[in-house]
Write an enzyme that holds these catalytic residues in place. Structure first.
Site, PDB file in Angstrom:
ATOM      1  CG  ASP A  72      -3.287   6.802   1.331  1.00  0.00           C
ATOM      2  OD1 ASP A  72      -2.490   7.006   2.271  1.00  0.00           O
ATOM      3  OD2 ASP A  72      -3.345   5.729   0.701  1.00  0.00           O
ATOM      4  CE  LYS A  85      -3.691   4.909  -2.869  1.00  0.00           C
ATOM      5  NZ  LYS A  85      -4.627   5.049  -1.727  1.00  0.00           N
ATOM      6  CE  LYS A 126      -1.950   2.506  -0.612  1.00  0.00           C
ATOM      7  NZ  LYS A 126      -2.788   3.038   0.489  1.00  0.00           N
TER       8      LYS A 126
END
Length: 223
Positions: free
Chosen positions: A90, A152, A181
């Protein structure tokens, strides 16, 4: 719908997190069969060891939480995390460069990380709390263009976390070519289900146990 626990990236990113805290996180992830644990890169090897022989994946954050370090530093951290056993990465975008409208630099930053991990899942954190609507759309486009597997919402360390409106904006860019996400401030079952019903594929949260048990969570973490 998939089982609720399989959406959860069980997360501990506090700067004060100890080795014992990470071991506890992994034990919880095994017990509740969460999709992954999400940790800072220094703890990837420890998490991988704790989760050996299970289906729980290890996710490492990169360039966290500001995203303002050099591309070379992000790539080096990515390679180190993968070498330690990370399954997913991430990474935080360079928000300042996005706001400077230096879009080439933003996508090259993301692309450089993705090219160093062609066989692993890359989630690109937009940090939506700092972005206007058009910037969220542009950041989503750049991440998709650069090969992101997920976009995300948040680090949990900014001024705000996921919102329904921001996720809708992100989904509007491309409904099928990238997953989403949602993270930051998702602490209960009702909220998690709202995002899942919207089409979110993963939930980043430090409240995973409360979410799957349907209990309240008193955590003071923004994640």
């Amino acid at each position: 719908m998939k089982l609720l626990n399989t959406y959860i990236d069980h997360t501990l990113l506090k700067p004060t997190a100890t080795k014992n805290d990470i071991i506890k996180l992994c034990d919880e992830a095994k017990q509740y069969r969460f999709f992954s644990v999400c940790v800072n890169s220094c703890y990837v090897a420890l998490a991988k060891k704790q989760l050996k022989g299970t289906d729980v994946k290890v996710c490492s954050v990169i360039g966290f939480p500001l995203g303002a370090m050099s591309t070379e530093a992000k790539v080096a951290e990515t390679k180190a995390a993968l070498n330690d056993g990370a399954d997913e990465i991430d990474m935080v975008i360079n928000v300042g460069l996005l706001k400077s409208k230096d879009f080439d630099a933003v996508w090259k930053d993301i692309e450089s990380v993705k090219s160093s991990m062609p066989n692993n899942v890359l989630k690109v954190i937009l940090e939506t709390c700092y972005l206007e609507e058009l910037e969220i759309i542009k950041a989503s486009e750049l991440a998709i263009q650069s090969g992101a597997d997920f976009i995300k919402t948040s680090t949990g360390f900014g001024t705000g976390g996921a919102t329904i409106d921001d996720v809708k904006l992100m989904k509007s860019v491309c409904k099928t070519c990238v997953k989403i996400k949602a993270s930051g401030g998702i602490r209960d079952t009702k909220t998690a289900l709202e995002y899942i019903n919207l089409g979110v594929d993963r939930i980043g949260t430090s409240s995973g146990i409360a979410i799957v048990e349907g209990s309240s969570n008193s955590s003071n973490s923004n994640y």
